[in-house]
Design a protein around this motif. Structure first.
Motif, PDB file in Angstrom:
ATOM      1  N   LYS A  47       0.824  -0.973   0.027  1.00 19.97           N
ATOM      2  CA  LYS A  47       0.241   0.200   0.484  1.00 19.97           C
ATOM      3  C   LYS A  47       0.500   1.055  -0.042  1.00 19.97           C
ATOM      4  CE  LYS A  47      -3.923  -1.974   1.681  1.00 19.97           C
ATOM      5  NZ  LYS A  47      -5.090  -1.460   3.218  1.00 19.97           N
ATOM      6  N   ILE A  48       2.094   1.032   0.712  1.00 24.72           N
ATOM      7  CA  ILE A  48       2.826   2.531   0.855  1.00 24.72           C
ATOM      8  C   ILE A  48       3.206   2.586  -0.277  1.00 24.72           C
ATOM      9  CG2 ILE A  48       4.608   3.138   1.887  1.00 24.72           C
ATOM     10  CD1 ILE A  48       4.311   2.510   4.636  1.00 24.72           C
ATOM     11  N   ASP A  49       4.281   1.905  -1.232  1.00 24.84           N
ATOM     12  CA  ASP A  49       4.339   1.341  -2.505  1.00 24.84           C
ATOM     13  C   ASP A  49       3.440   2.219  -3.951  1.00 24.84           C
ATOM     14  OD1 ASP A  49       6.892   0.969  -2.270  1.00 24.84           O
ATOM     15  OD2 ASP A  49       6.520  -0.928  -2.826  1.00 24.84           O
ATOM     16  N   GLN A  50       2.048   2.018  -3.262  1.00 22.02           N
ATOM     17  CA  GLN A  50       1.418   2.336  -4.484  1.00 22.02           C
ATOM     18  C   GLN A  50       0.844   4.049  -3.696  1.00 22.02           C
ATOM     19  OE1 GLN A  50      -2.945   0.993  -3.339  1.00 22.02           O
ATOM     20  NE2 GLN A  50      -3.604   2.064  -5.194  1.00 22.02           N
ATOM     21  N   LEU A  51       0.827   4.370  -2.677  1.00 29.22           N
ATOM     22  CA  LEU A  51       0.776   5.741  -2.722  1.00 29.22           C
ATOM     23  C   LEU A  51       1.571   6.426  -3.143  1.00 29.22           C
ATOM     24  CD1 LEU A  51      -0.793   5.178   0.803  1.00 29.22           C
ATOM     25  CD2 LEU A  51      -2.015   6.202  -0.821  1.00 29.22           C
ATOM     26  N   LEU A  52       3.103   6.294  -2.527  1.00 34.17           N
ATOM     27  CA  LEU A  52       4.168   6.476  -2.826  1.00 34.17           C
ATOM     28  C   LEU A  52       4.007   6.881  -4.569  1.00 34.17           C
ATOM     29  CD1 LEU A  52       6.761   5.124  -1.056  1.00 34.17           C
ATOM     30  CD2 LEU A  52       5.970   7.630  -0.294  1.00 34.17           C
ATOM     31  N   GLU A  53       3.920   5.956  -5.085  1.00 39.90           N
ATOM     32  CA  GLU A  53       3.728   5.966  -6.812  1.00 39.90           C
ATOM     33  C   GLU A  53       3.198   7.095  -7.335  1.00 39.90           C
ATOM     34  OE1 GLU A  53       2.862   3.142 -10.775  1.00 39.90           O
ATOM     35  OE2 GLU A  53       3.254   2.152  -8.609  1.00 39.90           O
ATOM     36  N   GLU A  54       1.892   6.858  -6.518  1.00 38.93           N
ATOM     37  CA  GLU A  54       0.598   8.126  -6.753  1.00 38.93           C
ATOM     38  C   GLU A  54       1.339   9.346  -6.597  1.00 38.93           C
ATOM     39  OE1 GLU A  54      -3.961   8.949  -6.164  1.00 38.93           O
ATOM     40  OE2 GLU A  54      -3.190   6.610  -5.757  1.00 38.93           O
ATOM     41  N   ALA A  55       1.987   9.641  -5.913  1.00 36.88           N
ATOM     42  CA  ALA A  55       2.252  10.443  -5.575  1.00 36.88           C
ATOM     43  C   ALA A  55       3.697  11.153  -6.473  1.00 36.88           C
ATOM     44  CB  ALA A  55       3.427  10.919  -3.867  1.00 36.88           C
ATOM     45  N   GLY A  56       4.095  10.421  -7.166  1.00 34.82           N
ATOM     46  CA  GLY A  56       5.337  10.735  -7.871  1.00 34.82           C
ATOM     47  C   GLY A  56       6.697  10.548  -7.144  1.00 34.82           C
ATOM     48  N   SER A  57       6.937   9.761  -5.645  1.00 33.56           N
ATOM     49  CA  SER A  57       8.110   9.088  -5.084  1.00 33.56           C
ATOM     50  C   SER A  57       7.955   7.879  -5.137  1.00 33.56           C
ATOM     51  CB  SER A  57       7.642   9.892  -4.278  1.00 33.56           C
ATOM     52  OG  SER A  57       8.924   9.019  -2.749  1.00 33.56           O
ATOM     53  N   SER A  58       9.081   7.531  -4.295  1.00 34.37           N
ATOM     54  CA  SER A  58       9.075   5.686  -4.538  1.00 34.37           C
ATOM     55  C   SER A  58      10.205   5.436  -3.088  1.00 34.37           C
ATOM     56  CB  SER A  58      10.243   5.770  -5.159  1.00 34.37           C
ATOM     57  OG  SER A  58      11.312   5.951  -5.718  1.00 34.37           O
ATOM     58  N   ARG A  59      10.638   3.966  -2.820  1.00 29.63           N
ATOM     59  CA  ARG A  59      10.577   3.287  -1.718  1.00 29.63           C
ATOM     60  C   ARG A  59      11.948   4.161  -1.153  1.00 29.63           C
ATOM     61  NH1 ARG A  59      10.978  -2.660  -2.356  1.00 29.63           N
ATOM     62  NH2 ARG A  59       8.492  -1.776  -2.933  1.00 29.63           N
ATOM     63  N   SER A  60      12.378   4.443  -2.229  1.00 28.60           N
ATOM     64  CA  SER A  60      14.041   5.040  -2.469  1.00 28.60           C
ATOM     65  C   SER A  60      14.083   6.279  -1.592  1.00 28.60           C
ATOM     66  CB  SER A  60      15.133   4.785  -3.338  1.00 28.60           C
ATOM     67  OG  SER A  60      14.015   5.626  -4.828  1.00 28.60           O
ATOM     68  N   LYS A  61      13.105   6.960  -1.074  1.00 28.53           N
ATOM     69  CA  LYS A  61      12.925   8.553  -1.406  1.00 28.53           C
ATOM     70  C   LYS A  61      11.656   8.825   0.068  1.00 28.53           C
ATOM     71  CE  LYS A  61      12.836  10.234  -5.605  1.00 28.53           C
ATOM     72  NZ  LYS A  61      12.258  11.073  -6.947  1.00 28.53           N
ATOM     73  N   VAL A  62      11.906   7.288   0.894  1.00 24.98           N
ATOM     74  CA  VAL A  62      11.301   7.660   1.870  1.00 24.98           C
ATOM     75  C   VAL A  62      12.631   8.193   3.265  1.00 24.98           C
ATOM     76  CG1 VAL A  62      10.432   5.873   3.742  1.00 24.98           C
ATOM     77  CG2 VAL A  62       9.673   5.891   1.656  1.00 24.98           C
ATOM     78  N   VAL A  63      12.447   9.462   3.672  1.00 19.21           N
ATOM     79  CA  VAL A  63      12.948   9.903   4.586  1.00 19.21           C
ATOM     80  C   VAL A  63      12.597   9.541   6.245  1.00 19.21           C
ATOM     81  CG1 VAL A  63      13.328  11.963   3.297  1.00 19.21           C
ATOM     82  CG2 VAL A  63      11.833  11.450   5.008  1.00 19.21           C
ATOM     83  N   SER A  64      11.482   9.427   7.293  1.00 23.29           N
ATOM     84  CA  SER A  64      11.086   8.739   7.907  1.00 23.29           C
ATOM     85  C   SER A  64      10.068   7.333   8.138  1.00 23.29           C
ATOM     86  CB  SER A  64      10.876   9.678   8.441  1.00 23.29           C
ATOM     87  OG  SER A  64       9.940   9.516  10.116  1.00 23.29           O
ATOM     88  N   ALA A  65      10.347   6.765   8.719  1.00 23.08           N
ATOM     89  CA  ALA A  65       9.152   6.079   8.694  1.00 23.08           C
ATOM     90  C   ALA A  65       8.704   5.527  10.868  1.00 23.08           C
ATOM     91  CB  ALA A  65       9.041   4.753   8.122  1.00 23.08           C
ATOM     92  N   THR A  66       7.741   5.516  10.414  1.00 24.96           N
ATOM     93  CA  THR A  66       6.898   5.315  11.940  1.00 24.96           C
ATOM     94  C   THR A  66       6.475   4.308  11.965  1.00 24.96           C
ATOM     95  OG1 THR A  66       6.984   7.385  12.886  1.00 24.96           O
ATOM     96  CG2 THR A  66       5.847   5.809  14.058  1.00 24.96           C
ATOM     97  N   ILE A  67       6.504   2.839  12.917  1.00 25.71           N
ATOM     98  CA  ILE A  67       6.137   1.363  12.436  1.00 25.71           C
ATOM     99  C   ILE A  67       5.222   1.104  13.950  1.00 25.71           C
ATOM    100  CG2 ILE A  67       6.180  -1.187  11.997  1.00 25.71           C
ATOM    101  CD1 ILE A  67       8.847   0.554  10.815  1.00 25.71           C
ATOM    102  N   TRP A  68       3.985   0.859  14.032  1.00 27.43           N
ATOM    103  CA  TRP A  68       3.797   0.579  15.088  1.00 27.43           C
ATOM    104  C   TRP A  68       3.227  -1.120  15.227  1.00 27.43           C
ATOM    105  CZ3 TRP A  68      -0.493   4.540  14.845  1.00 27.43           C
ATOM    106  CH2 TRP A  68       0.179   5.848  15.185  1.00 27.43           C
ATOM    107  N   LEU A  69       3.805  -1.534  16.230  1.00 24.68           N
ATOM    108  CA  LEU A  69       3.319  -3.159  16.823  1.00 24.68           C
ATOM    109  C   LEU A  69       2.654  -3.305  17.590  1.00 24.68           C
ATOM    110  CD1 LEU A  69       7.185  -4.306  15.878  1.00 24.68           C
ATOM    111  CD2 LEU A  69       5.137  -4.430  14.681  1.00 24.68           C
TER     112      LEU A  69
END
Length: 116
Positions: A47-69
């Motif tokens: 889902k993140i890949d899909q949203l990044l693509e729609e926004a004109g970005s990609s996983r190589s341009k992710v600067v920050s992530a918060t993961i909740w488990l």
């Protein structure tokens, strides 16, 4: 004034918002609520890949992530999928913690910010 582009918005939230050269993703979860941590993490990252693509970005341009488990017992399983997904040459800043999620069947939720 910078323009904003809202992706998949409704009256409560946008799944992503693009402002200038940044895209801010809301928390993403997988669709398979009965699945294990690895399946839910894969689905969430897709889902993140899909949203990044729609926004004109990609996983190589992710600067920050918060993961909740839901449970830190799932940390290693989540990391196995995460480590295969990220661009190892461009790893983002990251935080991970244990929280109570909106639905007890969710095991992971990921929020990301990326450059466009």
């Amino acid at each position: 004034m910078q323009k904003m582009k809202r992706i998949d918005a409704n009256s409560r939230r946008s799944r992503a918002v693009v402002v200038g050269n940044m895209v801010y993703l809301g928390g993403q979860v997988g669709d398979s609520k009965q699945a294990d941590i690895k399946v839910q993490t894969r689905e969430t990252l897709a889902k993140i890949d899909q949203l990044l693509e729609e926004a004109g970005s990609s996983r190589s341009k992710v600067v920050s992530a918060t993961i909740w488990l839901k449970s830190m017992d799932d940390y290693d399983g989540m990391n196995e999928i995460w480590d295969a997904w990220i661009d190892a040459d461009n790893p983002p800043a990251r935080a991970c913690g244990e929280v109570r999620l909106a639905d007890e069947r969710y095991l992971v939720e990921i929020i990301a910010t990326a450059m466009v």
